[in-house]
Write a protein that holds these residues in place. Structure first.
Motif, PDB file in Angstrom:
ATOM      1  N   LEU A   4     -63.407  19.782 -20.220  1.00 48.72           N
ATOM      2  CA  LEU A   4     -63.945  18.679 -21.013  1.00 48.72           C
ATOM      3  C   LEU A   4     -62.997  18.418 -22.177  1.00 48.72           C
ATOM      4  CD1 LEU A   4     -67.764  19.321 -21.625  1.00 48.72           C
ATOM      5  CD2 LEU A   4     -66.759  17.495 -20.279  1.00 48.72           C
ATOM      6  N   GLY A  41     -65.557  14.289 -24.819  1.00 52.49           N
ATOM      7  CA  GLY A  41     -66.684  14.381 -23.909  1.00 52.49           C
ATOM      8  C   GLY A  41     -66.404  13.875 -22.513  1.00 52.49           C
ATOM      9  N   VAL A  65     -62.626  23.538 -23.193  1.00 49.88           N
ATOM     10  CA  VAL A  65     -62.515  22.346 -24.026  1.00 49.88           C
ATOM     11  C   VAL A  65     -61.048  22.138 -24.389  1.00 49.88           C
ATOM     12  CG1 VAL A  65     -63.275  21.232 -26.146  1.00 49.88           C
ATOM     13  CG2 VAL A  65     -64.831  22.746 -24.920  1.00 49.88           C
ATOM     14  N   ALA A 111     -60.854  26.063 -26.361  1.00 51.45           N
ATOM     15  CA  ALA A 111     -61.738  27.199 -26.139  1.00 51.45           C
ATOM     16  C   ALA A 111     -62.222  27.189 -24.697  1.00 51.45           C
ATOM     17  CB  ALA A 111     -62.937  27.147 -27.085  1.00 51.45           C
ATOM     18  N   ILE A 112     -62.662  28.344 -24.233  1.00 51.29           N
ATOM     19  CA  ILE A 112     -63.288  28.439 -22.919  1.00 51.29           C
ATOM     20  C   ILE A 112     -64.666  29.036 -23.119  1.00 51.29           C
ATOM     21  CG2 ILE A 112     -63.143  29.400 -20.600  1.00 51.29           C
ATOM     22  CD1 ILE A 112     -60.116  29.654 -21.020  1.00 51.29           C
ATOM     23  N   GLY A 113     -65.671  28.312 -22.716  1.00 51.62           N
ATOM     24  CA  GLY A 113     -67.036  28.783 -22.906  1.00 51.62           C
ATOM     25  C   GLY A 113     -67.779  28.858 -21.591  1.00 51.62           C
ATOM     26  N   SER A 114     -69.080  29.073 -21.688  1.00 47.64           N
ATOM     27  CA  SER A 114     -69.881  29.270 -20.489  1.00 47.64           C
ATOM     28  C   SER A 114     -69.948  28.004 -19.640  1.00 47.64           C
ATOM     29  CB  SER A 114     -71.292  29.700 -20.873  1.00 47.64           C
ATOM     30  OG  SER A 114     -71.895  28.690 -21.656  1.00 47.64           O
ATOM     31  N   TYR A 115     -69.833  26.847 -20.278  1.00 45.85           N
ATOM     32  CA  TYR A 115     -69.998  25.594 -19.547  1.00 45.85           C
ATOM     33  C   TYR A 115     -68.657  24.967 -19.184  1.00 45.85           C
ATOM     34  CZ  TYR A 115     -71.583  20.838 -18.523  1.00 45.85           C
ATOM     35  OH  TYR A 115     -71.835  19.638 -17.925  1.00 45.85           O
ATOM     36  N   ALA A 116     -67.705  25.040 -20.079  1.00 46.20           N
ATOM     37  CA  ALA A 116     -66.468  24.307 -19.852  1.00 46.20           C
ATOM     38  C   ALA A 116     -65.329  24.871 -20.678  1.00 46.20           C
ATOM     39  CB  ALA A 116     -66.663  22.837 -20.213  1.00 46.20           C
ATOM     40  N   ASP A 118     -64.999  14.519 -18.711  1.00 45.27           N
ATOM     41  CA  ASP A 118     -64.794  15.570 -17.712  1.00 45.27           C
ATOM     42  C   ASP A 118     -63.513  15.268 -16.940  1.00 45.27           C
ATOM     43  OD1 ASP A 118     -64.949  17.477 -15.744  1.00 45.27           O
ATOM     44  OD2 ASP A 118     -67.100  17.214 -15.417  1.00 45.27           O
TER      45      ASP A 118
END
Lengths: 196, 144
Positions: free
Chosen positions: B93, B97, B139, B132-137, B99
């Motif tokens: 993402l 915002g 960024v 960053a890399i998180g649980s959803y995406a 994808d």
């Protein structure tokens, strides 16, 4: 540069932090009572069985309302739902749901029923999120009964949960698709400002 | 070098010439856009090999000074490892915002562990854009 989108497209969209975590999804849009701008969003949890959250997202904290996600800095920008909802409830309008309201011109002609709300989002960071029009299921007055058309709105308007008042001239700027609607809104607002 | 190429590569000790394990996964620090550690399939000592302990990342094997270079993850590494921070298969993402697709592979420099590109089905994204890399995406900064 700005973009138009339907409110129904915004709901269900995930709310993602810059850290890449999805903290919530959009449940509903909170309009300021004048109906002209978006104050924020109420939220629901992510996942199939999660219900509404008691936190909401004020528009000021939205970094970007993108086509695939709503970006926020981090989880801390969420506020209790009451603080986001309060100002819109107290600033004169009757609040309530605008979907299903009758669209009336100043002369009392019914144009149709509101089925969706069109938002305009300016791309600049922290930009405005305005309500620029409504998607309306047209009545006979527009000559295209049963079809869905887009009616542009002036910057300020009177709206209640029953009726939505638009100037007579709005009928001249009805658009039949979202693509052509941006130009129609511009033209309509210039037309309103013109005679003054 | 791509993650998919490096994955499964042997980790060999230069002091004993023994194979200590195989590379199982990669631990990324999005802040520095580089690898901080490799995880190896469980050995007697632990499963984490810090990038700084590697002697060389060769084309056929990763060499380390001794078996002790592999130990259990400390808190700093543990915070960055795990499924939530794993980039492969994660959607990308932008901060706007949008994808862009999901990460198919990651290219990195075996000399220093720096990430070079995130490979997507639609093309590559320079690793400098990663936030960053998180649980959803994951960024990333929007295309400038």
């Amino acid at each position: 540069m700005s973009r138009l989108m339907r409110t129904s497209e915004v709901t269900k969209r995930p709310v993602v932090t810059l850290g890449g975590n999805d903290v919530a999804q959009i449940k509903d849009v909170v309009y300021s009572a004048g109906g002209g701008a978006v104050d924020g969003f109420t939220l629901a949890g992510r996942g199939l069985f999660s219900g509404p959250l008691n936190q909401a997202l004020p528009w000021a904290s939205v970094m970007a309302l993108g086509p695939d996600a709503v970006m926020i800095l981090n989880e801390d920008v969420l506020e209790p739902t009451a603080t986001v909802l309060d100002p819109s409830a107290s600033s004169g309008g009757s609040g309530g749901d605008v979907l299903g309201s009758q669209v009336l011109t100043a002369s009392g002609t019914e144009l149709g029923t509101v089925v969706d709300v069109i938002l305009e989002i300016s791309d600049a960071g922290g930009g405005q999120c305005d309500v620029v029009g409504y998607e309306v299921e047209a009545s006979e007055a527009l000559g295209t009964k049963g079809t869905k058309v887009f009616i542009p709105l002036p910057d300020t308007l009177a709206v209640s949960s029953d009726h939505l008042m638009v100037p007579e001239s709005a009928t001249d700027f009805v658009a039949h698709d979202l693509a052509g609607f941006g130009a129609a809104v511009q033209a309509f607002r210039q037309h309103l400002q013109g005679p003054r | 070098m791509l993650f998919s190429e490096a994955s499964g590569r042997k980790v060999v000790s230069t002091s004993t010439a023994e194979t200590l394990g195989q590379i199982a996964d990669f631990v990324i620090d999005p802040q520095t856009r580089s690898l901080v550690a490799l995880t190896v399939k469980k050995t007697d000592h632990g499963d984490t090999l810090l990038w700084s302990r590697i002697t060389a990342f060769g084309s056929d094997a990763v060499t380390v000074p001794a078996a002790e270079a592999i130990f259990d993850a400390d808190d700093a590494v543990a915070a960055l490892s795990g499924k939530d921070h794993h980039p492969i298969g994660k959607r990308v993402l932008t901060t706007a915002g949008e994808d862009l697709g999901s990460v198919a592979d990651v290219d990195f420099d075996p000399e220093n562990g720096r990430l070079i590109t995130l490979t997507l089905a639609t093309g590559g994204i320079a690793a400098e854009r990663l936030i960053a890399i998180g649980s959803y995406a994951a960024v990333v900064h929007p295309d400038s």
